[in-house]
Scaffold this motif. Structure first.
Motif, PDB file in Angstrom:
ATOM      1  N   ASN A 130       0.792  -1.478   0.025  1.00  9.88           N
ATOM      2  CA  ASN A 130       0.098   0.092  -0.070  1.00  9.88           C
ATOM      3  C   ASN A 130       0.670   1.226  -0.013  1.00  9.88           C
ATOM      4  O   ASN A 130       0.684   2.239  -0.853  1.00  9.88           O
ATOM      5  N   SER A 131       2.000   1.257   0.572  1.00 10.92           N
ATOM      6  CA  SER A 131       2.696   2.630   0.886  1.00 10.92           C
ATOM      7  C   SER A 131       3.746   2.708  -0.088  1.00 10.92           C
ATOM      8  O   SER A 131       4.284   3.734  -0.472  1.00 10.92           O
ATOM      9  N   SER A 132       4.203   1.416  -1.016  1.00 12.52           N
ATOM     10  CA  SER A 132       5.140   1.562  -1.990  1.00 12.52           C
ATOM     11  C   SER A 132       4.828   1.054  -3.173  1.00 12.52           C
ATOM     12  O   SER A 132       4.969   2.006  -4.162  1.00 12.52           O
ATOM     13  N   ILE A 133       4.343  -0.018  -3.476  1.00 13.57           N
ATOM     14  CA  ILE A 133       4.123  -0.748  -4.747  1.00 13.57           C
ATOM     15  C   ILE A 133       2.985  -0.031  -5.327  1.00 13.57           C
ATOM     16  O   ILE A 133       3.294   0.499  -6.612  1.00 13.57           O
ATOM     17  N   LEU A 134       1.834   0.301  -4.592  1.00 15.78           N
ATOM     18  CA  LEU A 134       0.862   0.991  -5.449  1.00 15.78           C
ATOM     19  C   LEU A 134       0.955   2.352  -5.809  1.00 15.78           C
ATOM     20  O   LEU A 134       0.120   3.074  -6.441  1.00 15.78           O
ATOM     21  N   ARG A 135       1.904   2.899  -5.070  1.00 16.81           N
ATOM     22  CA  ARG A 135       2.277   4.405  -5.593  1.00 16.81           C
ATOM     23  C   ARG A 135       3.157   4.439  -6.688  1.00 16.81           C
ATOM     24  O   ARG A 135       3.335   5.707  -7.098  1.00 16.81           O
ATOM     25  N   SER A 136       3.765   3.251  -7.287  1.00 12.65           N
ATOM     26  CA  SER A 136       4.759   3.483  -8.352  1.00 12.65           C
ATOM     27  C   SER A 136       4.151   2.863  -9.343  1.00 12.65           C
ATOM     28  O   SER A 136       3.527   1.803  -9.444  1.00 12.65           O
ATOM     29  N   TRP A 137       4.404   3.710 -10.539  1.00 10.45           N
ATOM     30  CA  TRP A 137       3.632   3.265 -11.834  1.00 10.45           C
ATOM     31  C   TRP A 137       4.382   1.720 -12.347  1.00 10.45           C
ATOM     32  O   TRP A 137       3.893   0.712 -12.697  1.00 10.45           O
ATOM     33  N   LYS A 138       5.591   1.838 -12.262  1.00 11.90           N
ATOM     34  CA  LYS A 138       6.412   0.729 -12.584  1.00 11.90           C
ATOM     35  C   LYS A 138       5.997  -0.551 -11.936  1.00 11.90           C
ATOM     36  O   LYS A 138       5.728  -1.705 -12.586  1.00 11.90           O
ATOM     37  N   ASP A 139       6.078  -0.311 -10.773  1.00 11.50           N
ATOM     38  CA  ASP A 139       6.094  -1.523  -9.706  1.00 11.50           C
ATOM     39  C   ASP A 139       4.456  -2.041  -9.632  1.00 11.50           C
ATOM     40  O   ASP A 139       4.397  -3.371  -9.664  1.00 11.50           O
ATOM     41  N   SER A 140       3.508  -0.990 -10.024  1.00 13.11           N
ATOM     42  CA  SER A 140       2.340  -1.723 -10.090  1.00 13.11           C
ATOM     43  C   SER A 140       1.959  -2.414 -10.996  1.00 13.11           C
ATOM     44  O   SER A 140       1.192  -3.565 -11.003  1.00 13.11           O
ATOM     45  N   ILE A 141       2.657  -2.375 -12.340  1.00 14.96           N
ATOM     46  CA  ILE A 141       2.544  -3.000 -13.498  1.00 14.96           C
ATOM     47  C   ILE A 141       3.260  -4.350 -13.188  1.00 14.96           C
ATOM     48  O   ILE A 141       2.570  -5.451 -13.736  1.00 14.96           O
ATOM     49  N   ILE A 142       4.193  -4.475 -12.717  1.00 13.82           N
ATOM     50  CA  ILE A 142       5.096  -5.486 -12.543  1.00 13.82           C
ATOM     51  C   ILE A 142       4.351  -6.400 -11.650  1.00 13.82           C
ATOM     52  O   ILE A 142       4.290  -7.619 -11.721  1.00 13.82           O
ATOM     53  N   VAL A 143       3.849  -5.988 -10.578  1.00 14.53           N
ATOM     54  CA  VAL A 143       2.821  -6.752  -9.634  1.00 14.53           C
ATOM     55  C   VAL A 143       1.884  -7.261 -10.231  1.00 14.53           C
ATOM     56  O   VAL A 143       1.424  -8.520 -10.121  1.00 14.53           O
ATOM     57  N   LEU A 144       1.161  -6.287 -11.109  1.00 15.02           N
ATOM     58  CA  LEU A 144       0.100  -7.014 -11.762  1.00 15.02           C
ATOM     59  C   LEU A 144       0.228  -8.092 -12.597  1.00 15.02           C
ATOM     60  O   LEU A 144      -0.488  -8.949 -12.668  1.00 15.02           O
ATOM     61  N   GLN A 145       1.317  -7.993 -13.391  1.00 16.19           N
ATOM     62  CA  GLN A 145       1.495  -9.109 -14.230  1.00 16.19           C
ATOM     63  C   GLN A 145       1.706 -10.308 -13.595  1.00 16.19           C
ATOM     64  O   GLN A 145       1.742 -11.511 -13.954  1.00 16.19           O
TER      65      GLN A 145
END
Length: 617
Positions: A130-145
């Motif tokens: 919540n505090s790091s991943i979802l605030r980052s555009w690139k990390d959100s895409i990596i996590v979603l994939q």
């Protein structure tokens, strides 16, 4: 990319072969945990203090008199279990966007909750997401994939939904708040973007900065992200169309063999159907006609459903006039239908004509105050449609399996106002006759009736008079009309001030067949200027040469071998007709002899081409 380090003790896990992991310690291990094919030799106390699941499994194994525990369905497998075990021992572990989802699913399976210990692993992972991943555009895409291989756990834990919402929200932020740089390590030089709060920027990101990054998602996840983006109502149809086009280019193969390969046929079919389903709701904007026609071509090749093709055809009919001939070369669904699907193109033309609701009150409107010619959108689009269809007919005419009826149906689908000049249609007819030499006389007469000789240019007329593939009837019409046109010019020139030049308006009346409506006003101005220049030269030559110049001009035009033979035959037939014998061109209007004065040429008007009957073929 964000990271999170947990624990402080050094890593004491070691391997004994590929399928054995153990902890280096002064204390002997007292439990063996089997995760898939890997054995972990561990201690009970660190594990049982943080995992309810392991407590129950160890208790059950103890009651059965064994120290071995089997876990076969742990999300993430042995690698994820090792992260959880290290956390239990207090050893250093590093969480990243690549392993955080698998670890989150594994700790949910192992029940490492706050009830077991305050600050347990579930809590720490949620804080990191919540505090790091979802605030980052690139990390959100990596996590979603990474969630795809962890269904249904990632779905039930709402990791997928949270990532989709975060990504969709970031696509609509002000591009001024997006840092824009190119990464040399990324594939194909894809730009890397990140959302920032600072107002100091090194470069300005384009509005479609997010398009390429989303192309890395699998089709199912991409569909859900695009649905979320569209549902927010902040994205223009043009940007949505650009995103879909980029995704299609990224995943749809260019080669025919790769497209229809058995191993990928179903995947490609699903892909094209998803892209079509995601098209903007505004059918007249968002996607170019070329892109829609490419999707239609792929849909035909991969065997997509009829509802998919129908949706594409409905959208294409709004902007068919913007297509090119190459775009319209759609493959036939069945080999028996020829190389190209001409009937489908005919259907598209009919839909386009029905939608435009053309007005036939006039081809153009002239502004007397500005001396400019304006074409409204409907008229301009219809002219473009006529050029497109004629060019398409010239291209598909070389198909030996193309039937004459199909050719005629498509040619007649264009409104009359959309074809002010018949040159392109004539050359298409000639190409068809050249490729189909066995065409019967009746069929030749039928296909040649499409061409209106009054709308042919001088070059096309010259070509027609020397074309042995055409019926004699059509050649006679071309020669006769050319003589009428030349005579009309001379008559008007001689009757105006004793042979002075015609005025501009009279000249326009003399040459209705050579006036061509351009697609743009500027091009028509140039055409009128060029035409006036040619007529000035013509009038000067006539003034110097008198009536003999008219004879020379007309005679020069008729000196071509085949043309001369035709007229010789006509005049001889006329003499025979006076003696009671039939004439070969009894259904045609007769031209006056060459020695007749131009002022005496008063031919009867030609009836419509399609209603005339001729015995000459």
């Amino acid at each position: 990319m964000k990271f999170m380090k947990l624990g402080s003790k050094p890593d004491a896990f070691q391997s004994d072969g590929a399928d054995v992991r153990y902890v280096v310690s002064d204390l002997a291990t007292d439990v063996v945990v089997h995760v898939g094919e890997v054995k972990f030799y561990l201690h009970k106390f660190p594990l049982l203090s943080k995992s309810s699941k392991l407590q129950r499994l160890v208790l059950k194994a103890t009651q059965e008199g064994t120290d071995e525990v089997h876990i076969d369905d742990l999300p993430g497998g042995a690698k994820t279990f090792e992260i959880c075990a290290k956390f239990c021992y207090g050893m250093v572990v590093t969480l990243s966007p690549h392993n955080v989802v698998a670890t989150r699913c594994a700790v949910e399976y192992l029940e490492m909750t706050e009830d077991m210990e305050k600050g347990n692993l579930i809590f720490k992972i949620e804080v990191f997401i919540n505090s790091s991943i979802l605030r980052s555009w690139k990390d959100s895409i990596i996590v979603l994939q990474s969630t795809k291989v962890l269904f249904p756990w990632s779905e039930e834990l709402k990791v997928v939904g949270r990532c989709i919402d975060a990504i969709a929200s970031k696509t609509s932020v002000d591009p001024a708040n997006v840092t824009w740089s190119y990464s040399h390590n990324s594939k194909k030089g894809v730009a890397c973007a990140e959302i920032v709060e600072s107002t100091r920027k090194t470069s300005i990101a384009p509005k479609d900065w997010w398009v390429e990054d989303l192309c890395e998602l699998d089709v199912d996840l991409y569909k859900r992200v695009m649905v979320s983006i569209k549902s927010k109502g902040r994205m223009s149809p043009e940007l949505v169309g650009e995103a879909l086009k980029a995704y299609a280019v990224r995943w749809l193969p260019d080669s025919y063999d790769a497209l229809v390969a058995e191993d990928y046929m179903r995947r490609n079919q699903c892909l094209v159907e998803t892209i079509i389903w995601l098209l903007p709701s505004d059918k007249s904007s968002g996607c170019s006609c070329r892109f829609l026609l490419k999707l239609l071509k792929i849909a035909i090749l991969v065997g997509a459903g009829e509802h998919v093709k129908e949706e594409l055809m409905r959208r294409i009919s709004f902007q068919l006039h913007k297509a090119s001939v190459k775009d319209l070369l759609l493959p036939a669904a069945s080999p028996n239908d020829g190389t190209y699907d001409v009937r489908l193109v005919h259907n598209l033309v009919q839909r386009f004509v029905a939608r435009t609701a053309l007005s036939h009150n006039g081809d153009f409107v002239e502004k007397s105050d500005e001396k400019m010619i304006e074409l409204n959108f409907e008229q301009e689009s219809t002219l473009s449609l006529g050029e497109l269809v004629d060019g398409y007919l010239s291209e598909v005419a070389s198909d030996p399996d193309l039937s004459l009826s199909t050719f005629v149906e498509l040619a007649t689908a264009v409104p009359e106002v959309g074809r002010p000049v018949h040159d392109s249609l004539y050359y298409a007819v000639d190409a068809y006759l050249k490729e189909h030499p066995d065409t019967s006389k009746a069929d030749k007469k039928k296909i040649c009736s499409l061409v209106d000789v009054k709308k042919l240019s001088t070059d096309a007329c010259m070509h027609a008079t020397q074309n042995d593939r055409l019926p004699l009837r059509l050649v006679v019409q071309v020669l006769f009309f050319q003589q009428l046109r030349a005579g009309s010019r001379k008559e008007l020139a001689l009757t105006d001030n004793g042979g002075a030049a015609c005025t501009g308006p009279m000249l326009d009346q003399c040459e209705p067949c050579e006036r061509r409506i351009p697609r743009h006003p500027n091009s028509l101005d140039k055409q009128v200027t060029s035409l006036s220049s040619r007529e000035s030269e013509h009038r000067i030559s006539e003034h110097r040469g008198g009536r003999n110049s008219f004879k020379d001009q007309l005679g020069g035009f008729l000196l071509q071998s085949r043309s001369r033979r035709i007229f010789d035959k006509l005049w001889s037939s006329k003499g025979q007709g006076e003696n009671g014998k039939g004439s070969e061109t009894s259904g045609s209007s007769q031209s006056p002899p060459l020695s007749a004065k131009p002022v005496e040429v008063k031919p009867s008007p030609l009836p419509p081409l399609r209603n005339r009957r001729y015995s000459v073929s």
